[in-house]
Write a protein that holds these residues in place. Structure first.
Motif, PDB file in Angstrom:
ATOM      1  N   ARG A  10      67.964  51.268 -26.056  1.00  0.00           N
ATOM      2  CA  ARG A  10      69.060  50.988 -25.120  1.00  0.00           C
ATOM      3  C   ARG A  10      69.191  52.116 -24.110  1.00  0.00           C
ATOM      4  NH1 ARG A  10      71.545  48.862 -29.813  1.00  0.00           N
ATOM      5  NH2 ARG A  10      72.617  50.830 -30.220  1.00  0.00           N
ATOM      6  N   ALA A  11      69.062  53.350 -24.595  1.00  0.00           N
ATOM      7  CA  ALA A  11      69.159  54.504 -23.700  1.00  0.00           C
ATOM      8  C   ALA A  11      68.024  54.516 -22.680  1.00  0.00           C
ATOM      9  CB  ALA A  11      69.159  55.796 -24.513  1.00  0.00           C
ATOM     10  N   VAL A  12      66.848  54.081 -23.076  1.00  0.00           N
ATOM     11  CA  VAL A  12      65.711  54.013 -22.151  1.00  0.00           C
ATOM     12  C   VAL A  12      66.008  53.019 -21.035  1.00  0.00           C
ATOM     13  CG1 VAL A  12      63.302  53.312 -21.905  1.00  0.00           C
ATOM     14  CG2 VAL A  12      63.990  54.733 -23.844  1.00  0.00           C
ATOM     15  N   PHE A  13      66.516  51.841 -21.382  1.00  0.00           N
ATOM     16  CA  PHE A  13      66.872  50.852 -20.355  1.00  0.00           C
ATOM     17  C   PHE A  13      67.988  51.389 -19.463  1.00  0.00           C
ATOM     18  CE2 PHE A  13      64.296  47.897 -22.681  1.00  0.00           C
ATOM     19  CZ  PHE A  13      63.968  46.899 -21.771  1.00  0.00           C
ATOM     20  N   ASP A  14      68.951  52.086 -20.055  1.00  0.00           N
ATOM     21  CA  ASP A  14      70.025  52.677 -19.255  1.00  0.00           C
ATOM     22  C   ASP A  14      69.449  53.646 -18.222  1.00  0.00           C
ATOM     23  OD1 ASP A  14      71.926  51.283 -20.699  1.00  0.00           O
ATOM     24  OD2 ASP A  14      72.457  52.981 -21.993  1.00  0.00           O
TER      25      ASP A  14
ATOM     26  N   VAL B 127      65.452  46.387 -14.217  1.00  0.00           N
ATOM     27  CA  VAL B 127      64.093  46.517 -14.746  1.00  0.00           C
ATOM     28  C   VAL B 127      63.347  45.194 -14.620  1.00  0.00           C
ATOM     29  CG1 VAL B 127      62.717  47.075 -16.792  1.00  0.00           C
ATOM     30  CG2 VAL B 127      64.860  48.315 -16.341  1.00  0.00           C
ATOM     31  N   PHE B 128      62.103  45.272 -14.126  1.00  0.00           N
ATOM     32  CA  PHE B 128      61.250  44.094 -13.988  1.00  0.00           C
ATOM     33  C   PHE B 128      60.388  43.863 -15.224  1.00  0.00           C
ATOM     34  CE2 PHE B 128      56.883  42.706 -13.156  1.00  0.00           C
ATOM     35  CZ  PHE B 128      57.115  41.402 -12.756  1.00  0.00           C
ATOM     36  N   GLY B 129      59.818  44.949 -15.776  1.00  0.00           N
ATOM     37  CA  GLY B 129      58.827  44.762 -16.829  1.00  0.00           C
ATOM     38  C   GLY B 129      58.963  45.739 -17.974  1.00  0.00           C
ATOM     39  N   LEU B 130      58.450  45.329 -19.125  1.00  0.00           N
ATOM     40  CA  LEU B 130      58.392  46.169 -20.315  1.00  0.00           C
ATOM     41  C   LEU B 130      56.995  46.051 -20.916  1.00  0.00           C
ATOM     42  CD1 LEU B 130      59.594  47.839 -22.710  1.00  0.00           C
ATOM     43  CD2 LEU B 130      60.232  45.628 -23.736  1.00  0.00           C
ATOM     44  N   VAL B 131      56.380  47.201 -21.166  1.00  0.00           N
ATOM     45  CA  VAL B 131      55.096  47.244 -21.874  1.00  0.00           C
ATOM     46  C   VAL B 131      55.330  47.931 -23.214  1.00  0.00           C
ATOM     47  CG1 VAL B 131      52.695  48.006 -21.839  1.00  0.00           C
ATOM     48  CG2 VAL B 131      53.838  47.362 -19.692  1.00  0.00           C
TER      49      VAL B 131
ATOM     50  N   ALA C 133      65.069  43.688 -23.844  1.00  0.00           N
ATOM     51  CA  ALA C 133      64.576  43.157 -22.569  1.00  0.00           C
ATOM     52  C   ALA C 133      65.103  41.759 -22.292  1.00  0.00           C
ATOM     53  CB  ALA C 133      63.048  43.143 -22.574  1.00  0.00           C
ATOM     54  N   ALA C 134      65.359  40.984 -23.344  1.00  0.00           N
ATOM     55  CA  ALA C 134      65.832  39.606 -23.157  1.00  0.00           C
ATOM     56  C   ALA C 134      67.098  39.561 -22.322  1.00  0.00           C
ATOM     57  CB  ALA C 134      66.077  38.952 -24.516  1.00  0.00           C
ATOM     58  N   ALA C 135      67.954  40.554 -22.481  1.00  0.00           N
ATOM     59  CA  ALA C 135      69.224  40.575 -21.770  1.00  0.00           C
ATOM     60  C   ALA C 135      69.185  41.396 -20.488  1.00  0.00           C
ATOM     61  CB  ALA C 135      70.314  41.132 -22.685  1.00  0.00           C
ATOM     62  N   ARG C 136      68.138  42.227 -20.322  1.00  0.00           N
ATOM     63  CA  ARG C 136      68.207  43.210 -19.247  1.00  0.00           C
ATOM     64  C   ARG C 136      67.090  43.122 -18.213  1.00  0.00           C
ATOM     65  NH1 ARG C 136      70.672  48.580 -22.142  1.00  0.00           N
ATOM     66  NH2 ARG C 136      70.694  49.268 -19.974  1.00  0.00           N
ATOM     67  N   LEU C 137      66.029  42.394 -18.489  1.00  0.00           N
ATOM     68  CA  LEU C 137      65.017  42.215 -17.452  1.00  0.00           C
ATOM     69  C   LEU C 137      65.550  41.274 -16.376  1.00  0.00           C
ATOM     70  CD1 LEU C 137      61.509  41.810 -19.138  1.00  0.00           C
ATOM     71  CD2 LEU C 137      62.626  43.882 -18.307  1.00  0.00           C
TER      72      LEU C 137
END
Length: 242
Positions: free
Chosen positions: A68-72, A81-85, A122-126
């Motif tokens: 969560r902190a990384v997305f923040d 954020v567009f993408g997550l690897v 990512a489901a909620a934040r991409l």
């Protein structure tokens, strides 16, 4: 293209190669690392010298709070954020009978739970139309002895990839995975005799090992609009190894 992408486990190896490739494509990057802050800082500095924008964030991907902190951080620094690897992972060669509870927890945490928690966040934040790429392993299908716990976790990653592709599709978020084959690296060559290396090479129809950049190219493709109709797939980048 300045759409932000999070790459976990990006301080070295395949993760760092993915970061370089995506930076050249114009993505802003948030790179995570569990250890090796100096290596992560060096990757960021390299990307910035090339004109890219990147930050490195310490995170244990087995911790939902850390993710969560990384997305923040990504949203605060670069925007939505567009993408997550989901690249972060760990492997140990250990027969099943000798796999203790600590090893099982570590390998499932780094490989399966990290991808699961990352996809859940990512489901909620991409942004709608975003993309997720998970890293699996060709060895899931070759069932390599000594890698049972690792491969059980990666098998779970592949199943979650296919499920998430269906669940996230309503928001236009695509979910795919890349399953590398044998990759030439100092870690791979360490401790192996010339005869052992030749035996591995003999498994490849192309007569060679792969490299990190070839895996990075596959990941970049799955994040690119050119792959807009690719969803729920496991792309095995292995030179034709069954």
């Amino acid at each position: 293209m300045t759409t932000p992408v999070i790459v976990t486990g990006a301080s070295a190896g395949i993760g760092a190669a993915i970061a370089r490739r995506l930076s050249r494509a114009g993505h802003d990057l948030v790179l995570t690392y569990r250890t090796g802050s100096d290596r992560a800082a060096a990757v960021v500095a390299e990307l910035e010298r090339g004109g890219g924008r990147a930050v490195a964030v310490p995170a244990d991907v087995a911790s939902p709070a850390d993710l969560r902190a990384v997305f923040d951080t990504a949203e605060t620094t670069f925007g939505p954020v567009f993408g997550l690897v989901n690249n972060a992972g760990a492997a140990r060669v250990r027969p099943l009978a000798d796999s203790d509870d600590a090893l099982i927890r570590d390998l499932f945490g780094a490989n399966l739970f990290g991808a699961l928690y990352g996809m859940r966040e990512a489901a909620a934040r991409l942004v709608p139309g975003g993309a997720i790429v998970n890293l699996s392993s060709t060895a899931v299908h070759t069932a390599t002895p000594g890698l049972g716990v690792y491969l059980a976790a990666k098998s779970g990653v592949e199943t979650l990839t296919r499920v998430a592709a269906k669940e996230f599709g309503a928001r236009g978020i695509r979910v795919n995975a890349v399953a590398p084959g044998l990759i030439d690296s100092p870690m791979f060559r360490e401790g192996k005799t010339d005869a052992e290396l030749r035996r591995f090479l003999a498994q490849s129809p192309l007569g060679r090992l792969g490299d990190n950049d070839e895996i990075a190219a596959a990941v970049a493709y799955l994040l690119h609009p050119d792959s807009s109709w690719v969803n729920g797939q496991i792309l095995r980048v292995n030179g034709g190894v069954a």
